[in-house]
Write a protein that holds these residues in place. Structure first.
Motif, PDB file in Angstrom:
ATOM      1  N   GLN A   1       0.875  -1.170   0.000  1.00 19.47           N
ATOM      2  CA  GLN A   1       0.000   0.000   0.000  1.00 19.47           C
ATOM      3  C   GLN A   1       0.914   1.221   0.000  1.00 19.47           C
ATOM      4  O   GLN A   1       1.620   1.475   0.974  1.00 19.47           O
TER       5      GLN A   1
ATOM      6  N   GLY B   1       1.550   5.326  -0.458  1.00 14.04           N
ATOM      7  CA  GLY B   1       0.968   6.650  -0.425  1.00 14.04           C
ATOM      8  C   GLY B   1       1.437   7.508  -1.587  1.00 14.04           C
ATOM      9  O   GLY B   1       2.369   7.154  -2.311  1.00 14.04           O
ATOM     10  N   THR B   2       0.815   8.672  -1.767  1.00 12.02           N
ATOM     11  CA  THR B   2       1.173   9.546  -2.879  1.00 12.02           C
ATOM     12  C   THR B   2       2.598  10.066  -2.760  1.00 12.02           C
ATOM     13  O   THR B   2       3.212  10.452  -3.749  1.00 12.02           O
ATOM     14  N   ASP B   3       3.151  10.059  -1.538  1.00 13.61           N
ATOM     15  CA  ASP B   3       4.527  10.536  -1.348  1.00 13.61           C
ATOM     16  C   ASP B   3       5.552   9.419  -1.522  1.00 13.61           C
ATOM     17  O   ASP B   3       6.740   9.614  -1.285  1.00 13.61           O
ATOM     18  N   GLY B   4       5.073   8.252  -1.932  1.00  9.07           N
ATOM     19  CA  GLY B   4       5.987   7.147  -2.189  1.00  9.07           C
ATOM     20  C   GLY B   4       6.319   6.308  -0.977  1.00  9.07           C
ATOM     21  O   GLY B   4       6.991   5.290  -1.084  1.00  9.07           O
TER      22      GLY B   4
ATOM     23  N   ASN C   1       2.762   2.436   3.216  1.00 11.25           N
ATOM     24  CA  ASN C   1       1.922   2.541   4.411  1.00 11.25           C
ATOM     25  C   ASN C   1       1.506   1.186   4.973  1.00 11.25           C
ATOM     26  O   ASN C   1       1.107   1.079   6.130  1.00 11.25           O
TER      27      ASN C   1
ATOM     28  N   ARG D   1       6.845   4.425   8.728  1.00 10.55           N
ATOM     29  CA  ARG D   1       7.021   5.272   7.547  1.00 10.55           C
ATOM     30  C   ARG D   1       8.486   5.355   7.131  1.00 10.55           C
ATOM     31  O   ARG D   1       8.996   6.412   6.748  1.00 10.55           O
TER      32      ARG D   1
ATOM     33  N   ASN E   1       9.166   2.236  -7.766  1.00  2.37           N
ATOM     34  CA  ASN E   1       8.237   1.656  -8.738  1.00  2.37           C
ATOM     35  C   ASN E   1       8.973   1.213  -9.997  1.00  2.37           C
ATOM     36  O   ASN E   1       9.780   1.966 -10.542  1.00  2.37           O
TER      37      ASN E   1
END
Length: 275
Positions: A179, A181-184, A187, A235, A241
């Motif tokens: 999972q 998050g948008t900040d890479g 989570n 975190r 990716n």
């Protein structure tokens, strides 16, 4: 050859039984199953080596001796050799002509236990090399091939200054899901979830040395459970990716697929190799 990346040992998990590939693994560890006449382990190591990594720690277990034996014979296997006992009866062999495979790497095969889980294997290997002066180390599985630029991932890991980086891929649907998050930042880390979508753990990790504290001392520690779940809760795990070629060798069908790619002369995992 890329410039050598100093003091970043590459830990390769090579101790499991590989029961889903039992046609081959009754007599050898899964990383020793061959693609194109060489163990998949060597394909993985050569991929790292092409990007400048030259220090390998093989986390062995099941049939560890067969891995040790392979590296003891590695130069003889990969080159033409000469053994001349006419002058000195104890003379070692020498290669004939220019050595075709003469990687200048260090290989340490560490027997991390027969029943030890992935996290326990990494912990034992790290303890074995604890006197080395490294701050970052790599971890990968001994049965997965990819065309990822390892140096790019390493530089990415250094840039975000978190404890861990995991290669995330979009494969067929039978692996652990991340999972992100948008900040890479990762989570959540779910091993083999019910939902079959999104990016999954492709191995090819980088960690800071202090990740050792997440692994504890138990042989039963599974990397993909508590350690990575805790790291993501803190975190401290970031996704790199990757949408290129990635494929594990879990079954005989996978082995045939990878062998066919090799036979085609266009094995994607060789793209990064520099002689």
């Amino acid at each position: 050859m890329h410039n050598h990346i100093k003091n970043v040992p590459v830990l390769i998990l090579a101790g499991g039984l590989g029961t889903r590939l039992s046609e081959e693994t009754h007599s050898k560890p899964k990383p020793m199953v061959e693609i194109g006449g060489l163990p998949i382990l060597i394909h993985i190591m050569r991929h790292y080596y092409a990007y400048g990594f030259n220090d390998f720690v093989i986390c062995a277990g099941y049939r560890a001796w067969s891995i040790k034996e392979f590296f003891l014979d590695y130069q003889a296997r990969c080159n033409s050799i000469e053994i001349d006992h006419r002058v000195n009866s104890s003379a070692p062999f020498s290669t004939i002509g220019e050595a075709t495979n003469n990687e200048k790497w260090r290989v340490r095969v560490v027997d991390t236990g027969l029943e030890t889980m992935t996290g326990g294997r990494i912990a034992r290997a790290l303890d074995f090399i604890q006197k080395d002066s490294f701050e970052t180390f790599a971890v990968t599985y001994g049965d997965g091939l990819g065309s990822v630029n390892i140096d790019e991932e390493y530089q990415f890991h250094r840039s975000h200054k978190k404890l861990g980086t995991v290669l995330s891929v979009v494969p067929s649907a039978r692996f652990g899901e991340l999972q992100i998050g948008t900040d890479g930042v990762v989570n959540g880390f779910l091993e083999k979830p019910e939902s079959k979508q999104g990016r999954v753990n492709g191995g090819f990790f980088f960690f800071q040395r202090s990740f050792r504290q997440y692994l504890g001392s138990a042989a039963s520690c599974i990397l993909e459970r508590a350690p990575l779940e805790k790291l993501s809760q803190d975190r401290e795990l970031v996704s790199f990716n990757f949408d290129g070629f990635w494929h594990p060798m879990d079954t005989l069908r996978d082995k045939v697929f990878l062998q066919d790619l090799w036979d085609s002369g266009a094995a994607p995992w060789l793209k990064g190799e520099v002689s």
